[in-house]
Design a protein around this motif. Structure first.
Motif, PDB file in Angstrom:
ATOM      1  N   GLU A 221       1.002  -1.283   0.031  1.00  0.00           N
ATOM      2  CA  GLU A 221       0.056  -0.158   0.010  1.00  0.00           C
ATOM      3  C   GLU A 221       0.745   1.276  -0.005  1.00  0.00           C
ATOM      4  OE1 GLU A 221      -2.942  -0.013  -0.518  1.00  0.00           O
ATOM      5  OE2 GLU A 221      -3.108  -1.865  -0.780  1.00  0.00           O
ATOM      6  N   MET A 222       1.935   1.111   0.670  1.00  0.00           N
ATOM      7  CA  MET A 222       2.942   2.681   0.998  1.00  0.00           C
ATOM      8  C   MET A 222       3.313   2.571  -0.597  1.00  0.00           C
ATOM      9  SD  MET A 222       2.472   3.867   3.494  1.00  0.00           S
ATOM     10  CE  MET A 222       3.762   4.901   3.421  1.00  0.00           C
ATOM     11  N   ILE A 223       3.872   1.507  -1.305  1.00  0.00           N
ATOM     12  CA  ILE A 223       4.502   1.709  -2.409  1.00  0.00           C
ATOM     13  C   ILE A 223       3.460   2.128  -3.553  1.00  0.00           C
ATOM     14  CG2 ILE A 223       5.402   0.320  -4.337  1.00  0.00           C
ATOM     15  CD1 ILE A 223       6.828  -1.261  -2.618  1.00  0.00           C
ATOM     16  N   THR A 224       2.080   1.714  -3.338  1.00  0.00           N
ATOM     17  CA  THR A 224       1.087   2.178  -4.466  1.00  0.00           C
ATOM     18  C   THR A 224       1.177   3.794  -4.126  1.00  0.00           C
ATOM     19  OG1 THR A 224      -0.154   0.293  -4.017  1.00  0.00           O
ATOM     20  CG2 THR A 224      -1.386   2.293  -4.556  1.00  0.00           C
ATOM     21  N   ILE A 225       1.121   4.309  -2.644  1.00  0.00           N
ATOM     22  CA  ILE A 225       0.770   5.606  -2.356  1.00  0.00           C
ATOM     23  C   ILE A 225       2.195   6.268  -3.153  1.00  0.00           C
ATOM     24  CG2 ILE A 225       1.003   7.477  -0.649  1.00  0.00           C
ATOM     25  CD1 ILE A 225      -0.404   5.554   1.177  1.00  0.00           C
ATOM     26  N   PHE A 226       3.297   5.956  -2.885  1.00  0.00           N
ATOM     27  CA  PHE A 226       4.451   6.597  -3.276  1.00  0.00           C
ATOM     28  C   PHE A 226       4.584   6.503  -4.853  1.00  0.00           C
ATOM     29  CE2 PHE A 226       6.718   5.089   0.490  1.00  0.00           C
ATOM     30  CZ  PHE A 226       6.428   6.277   1.228  1.00  0.00           C
ATOM     31  N   SER A 227       4.131   5.532  -5.577  1.00  0.00           N
ATOM     32  CA  SER A 227       3.947   5.619  -7.071  1.00  0.00           C
ATOM     33  C   SER A 227       2.941   6.512  -7.483  1.00  0.00           C
ATOM     34  CB  SER A 227       3.516   4.093  -7.674  1.00  0.00           C
ATOM     35  OG  SER A 227       4.571   3.227  -7.239  1.00  0.00           O
ATOM     36  N   ALA A 228       1.640   6.584  -6.944  1.00  0.00           N
ATOM     37  CA  ALA A 228       1.019   7.606  -7.225  1.00  0.00           C
ATOM     38  C   ALA A 228       1.340   9.089  -7.039  1.00  0.00           C
ATOM     39  CB  ALA A 228      -0.658   7.438  -6.415  1.00  0.00           C
ATOM     40  N   GLY A 229       1.980   9.436  -5.937  1.00  0.00           N
ATOM     41  CA  GLY A 229       2.878  10.554  -5.627  1.00  0.00           C
ATOM     42  C   GLY A 229       3.725  11.001  -6.814  1.00  0.00           C
ATOM     43  N   ILE A 230       4.589   9.778  -7.160  1.00  0.00           N
ATOM     44  CA  ILE A 230       5.553  10.410  -8.269  1.00  0.00           C
ATOM     45  C   ILE A 230       4.898  10.466  -9.480  1.00  0.00           C
ATOM     46  CG2 ILE A 230       6.961   8.932  -9.681  1.00  0.00           C
ATOM     47  CD1 ILE A 230       8.080   7.324  -7.338  1.00  0.00           C
ATOM     48  N   GLY A 231       3.480   9.947  -9.812  1.00  0.00           N
ATOM     49  CA  GLY A 231       2.796  10.072 -11.048  1.00  0.00           C
ATOM     50  C   GLY A 231       2.306  11.663 -11.017  1.00  0.00           C
ATOM     51  N   VAL A 232       1.574  12.073  -9.571  1.00  0.00           N
ATOM     52  CA  VAL A 232       1.209  13.290  -9.531  1.00  0.00           C
ATOM     53  C   VAL A 232       2.248  14.414  -9.654  1.00  0.00           C
ATOM     54  CG1 VAL A 232       0.244  14.944  -7.918  1.00  0.00           C
ATOM     55  CG2 VAL A 232      -0.499  12.603  -8.252  1.00  0.00           C
ATOM     56  N   ALA A 233       3.470  14.188  -9.016  1.00  0.00           N
ATOM     57  CA  ALA A 233       4.464  14.981  -9.355  1.00  0.00           C
ATOM     58  C   ALA A 233       5.208  15.252 -10.847  1.00  0.00           C
ATOM     59  CB  ALA A 233       5.594  14.665  -8.415  1.00  0.00           C
ATOM     60  N   LEU A 234       5.166  14.071 -11.425  1.00  0.00           N
ATOM     61  CA  LEU A 234       5.580  13.897 -12.965  1.00  0.00           C
ATOM     62  C   LEU A 234       4.675  14.520 -13.886  1.00  0.00           C
ATOM     63  CD1 LEU A 234       8.124  12.769 -14.669  1.00  0.00           C
ATOM     64  CD2 LEU A 234       6.665  10.451 -14.817  1.00  0.00           C
ATOM     65  N   ILE A 235       3.515  14.289 -13.754  1.00  0.00           N
ATOM     66  CA  ILE A 235       2.479  14.774 -14.521  1.00  0.00           C
ATOM     67  C   ILE A 235       2.359  16.764 -14.624  1.00  0.00           C
ATOM     68  CG2 ILE A 235       0.419  15.129 -13.488  1.00  0.00           C
ATOM     69  CD1 ILE A 235      -0.863  13.963 -15.609  1.00  0.00           C
ATOM     70  N   ILE A 236       2.774  17.148 -13.622  1.00  0.00           N
ATOM     71  CA  ILE A 236       2.778  18.551 -13.536  1.00  0.00           C
ATOM     72  C   ILE A 236       3.527  19.076 -14.561  1.00  0.00           C
ATOM     73  CG2 ILE A 236       3.513  20.625 -12.030  1.00  0.00           C
ATOM     74  CD1 ILE A 236       2.338  18.940  -9.685  1.00  0.00           C
ATOM     75  N   PRO A 237       4.991  18.999 -14.783  1.00  0.00           N
ATOM     76  CA  PRO A 237       5.959  19.570 -15.705  1.00  0.00           C
ATOM     77  C   PRO A 237       5.452  18.997 -17.113  1.00  0.00           C
ATOM     78  CG  PRO A 237       7.134  18.074 -14.614  1.00  0.00           C
ATOM     79  CD  PRO A 237       5.886  18.220 -13.885  1.00  0.00           C
ATOM     80  N   ILE A 238       4.881  17.924 -17.314  1.00  0.00           N
ATOM     81  CA  ILE A 238       4.570  17.121 -18.618  1.00  0.00           C
ATOM     82  C   ILE A 238       3.377  17.967 -19.014  1.00  0.00           C
ATOM     83  CG2 ILE A 238       3.655  15.124 -19.763  1.00  0.00           C
ATOM     84  CD1 ILE A 238       5.352  13.573 -18.104  1.00  0.00           C
ATOM     85  N   THR A 239       2.373  18.023 -18.128  1.00  0.00           N
ATOM     86  CA  THR A 239       1.327  18.888 -18.648  1.00  0.00           C
ATOM     87  C   THR A 239       1.187  20.436 -18.716  1.00  0.00           C
ATOM     88  OG1 THR A 239      -0.265  17.442 -17.208  1.00  0.00           O
ATOM     89  CG2 THR A 239      -1.189  19.446 -17.940  1.00  0.00           C
ATOM     90  N   SER A 240       2.335  21.059 -18.040  1.00  0.00           N
ATOM     91  CA  SER A 240       2.384  22.524 -18.199  1.00  0.00           C
ATOM     92  C   SER A 240       3.091  22.620 -19.482  1.00  0.00           C
ATOM     93  CB  SER A 240       3.213  22.813 -17.024  1.00  0.00           C
ATOM     94  OG  SER A 240       2.778  22.764 -16.008  1.00  0.00           O
ATOM     95  N   TRP A 241       4.186  21.701 -19.730  1.00  0.00           N
ATOM     96  CA  TRP A 241       5.045  21.934 -21.124  1.00  0.00           C
ATOM     97  C   TRP A 241       3.907  21.767 -22.209  1.00  0.00           C
ATOM     98  CZ3 TRP A 241       6.537  19.437 -25.323  1.00  0.00           C
ATOM     99  CH2 TRP A 241       7.255  19.798 -26.123  1.00  0.00           C
ATOM    100  N   ILE A 242       3.396  20.437 -22.378  1.00  0.00           N
ATOM    101  CA  ILE A 242       2.539  20.464 -23.298  1.00  0.00           C
ATOM    102  C   ILE A 242       1.328  21.301 -23.658  1.00  0.00           C
ATOM    103  CG2 ILE A 242       0.701  18.628 -24.309  1.00  0.00           C
ATOM    104  CD1 ILE A 242       2.345  16.453 -23.094  1.00  0.00           C
ATOM    105  N   THR A 243       0.764  21.993 -22.640  1.00  0.00           N
ATOM    106  CA  THR A 243      -0.010  22.852 -22.607  1.00  0.00           C
ATOM    107  C   THR A 243       0.354  24.272 -23.272  1.00  0.00           C
ATOM    108  OG1 THR A 243      -1.423  21.917 -20.837  1.00  0.00           O
ATOM    109  CG2 THR A 243      -2.015  24.104 -21.386  1.00  0.00           C
ATOM    110  N   ALA A 244       1.419  24.692 -22.561  1.00  0.00           N
ATOM    111  CA  ALA A 244       2.168  25.724 -22.888  1.00  0.00           C
ATOM    112  C   ALA A 244       2.573  25.700 -24.648  1.00  0.00           C
ATOM    113  CB  ALA A 244       3.401  26.131 -22.063  1.00  0.00           C
ATOM    114  N   TYR A 245       3.144  24.753 -24.931  1.00  0.00           N
ATOM    115  CA  TYR A 245       3.448  24.392 -26.236  1.00  0.00           C
ATOM    116  C   TYR A 245       2.210  24.489 -26.975  1.00  0.00           C
ATOM    117  CZ  TYR A 245       5.259  22.007 -30.495  1.00  0.00           C
ATOM    118  OH  TYR A 245       6.000  21.747 -31.667  1.00  0.00           O
ATOM    119  N   TYR A 246       1.285  23.970 -26.791  1.00  0.00           N
ATOM    120  CA  TYR A 246       0.077  23.617 -27.747  1.00  0.00           C
ATOM    121  C   TYR A 246      -0.409  25.112 -27.842  1.00  0.00           C
ATOM    122  CZ  TYR A 246      -4.221  21.881 -29.809  1.00  0.00           C
ATOM    123  OH  TYR A 246      -5.350  21.857 -30.533  1.00  0.00           O
TER     124      TYR A 246
END
Length: 258
Positions: A221-246
């Motif tokens: 369960e803790m690994i699930t939380i950490f993985s979800a947290g990593i995903g949440v942190a990772l999508i922030i720069p990805i979404t920001s860059w894709i949205t700004a570029y588009y």
């Protein structure tokens, strides 16, 4: 059964009153997502199918429901969808490696007594099932963060049409930082809320801190939380860059040729 119907009716009424048509679509989306998950689990029972591929397909469909069905097809949902898919694919490789090396697949010793009457030889790859469970646990949070970033970025671009790509990207990161802490805490408290009985059981079993941390159920369960947290942190720069570029690219394409 009556309690379930009553609660569902109250939820539907509140979502319609507060959210209007979008609230009604959100309510219907709950059942659509449930149907997708149910079908995914059903197909996973076939030993000739790959749970990872099924999970990717299911996450894509769930993202389409949560983004395009609820919020319709527009610039915000398109960029959020692309960002979600990219993040899920990147996160998948990481989760598979973590699942294989931490050996959290299968059942913990605390669950063996309840499962002792059943056969554990069900013909599925528990490593892939474990990775699929973690991915399924992260898709909701990742999609939520993606649309929460693209929507205000679109508003910033609308009110400041001459804003540069870098400034728009930094605005997206600033928005993401505000979302990151609350999303991570939501994942954390969701775990403790759902597994409070397990923690009480650990206390009754007189487990030490080391035994609790190293138990398979807690670690998974803790690994699930950490993985979800990593995903949440990772999508922030990805979404920001894709949205700004588009958005900037769309503006430049719409400019009349001189």
């Amino acid at each position: 059964m009556n309690a379930l119907v009553l609660l569902a009716a109250i939820l539907f009424l509140l979502m319609v009153v507060i959210g209007g048509k979008k609230g009604a679509r959100s309510f219907i989306a709950l059942f659509l997502n449930f149907a997708v998950i149910f079908l995914t689990v059903f197909f996973m029972l076939n030993p000739y199918t790959n749970p990872i591929i099924l999970t990717l397909v299911a996450c894509t469909v769930i993202s389409c429901i949560n983004l395009f069905y609820i919020n319709e097809v527009n610039i915000k949902t398109k960029t959020a969808f692309v960002s979600t898919v990219i993040t899920i694919v990147l996160l998948l490789f990481f989760i598979v490696i973590v699942t294989e090396n931490t050996m959290i697949q299968g059942f913990g010793e605390e669950e063996i007594e309840e499962l002792s009457i059943f056969s554990l030889y069900i013909g599925v790859d528990f490593v892939k099932i474990g990775a699929a469970v973690i991915i399924m646990s992260t898709i909701g949070a990742i999609t939520d963060v993606a649309i929460s970033i693209t929507s205000p970025m679109r508003e910033i671009f609308h009110h400041h049409p001459d804003i540069g790509r870098k400034a728009l990207f930094l605005s997206g990161l600033s928005i993401g930082r505000d979302i990151l802490s609350t999303s991570a805490n939501t994942l954390f408290f969701a775990f403790f809320g759902g597994y409070l009985a397990l923690l009480i059981w650990f206390k009754d079993l007189a487990y030490s801190i080391g035994q609790v941390v190293n138990s398979k159920v807690f670690s998974a369960e803790m690994i699930t939380i950490f993985s979800a947290g990593i995903g949440v942190a990772l999508i922030i720069p990805i979404t920001s860059w894709i949205t700004a570029y588009y958005l900037v690219k769309t503006r430049e394409a719409d400019k009349p040729a001189e």
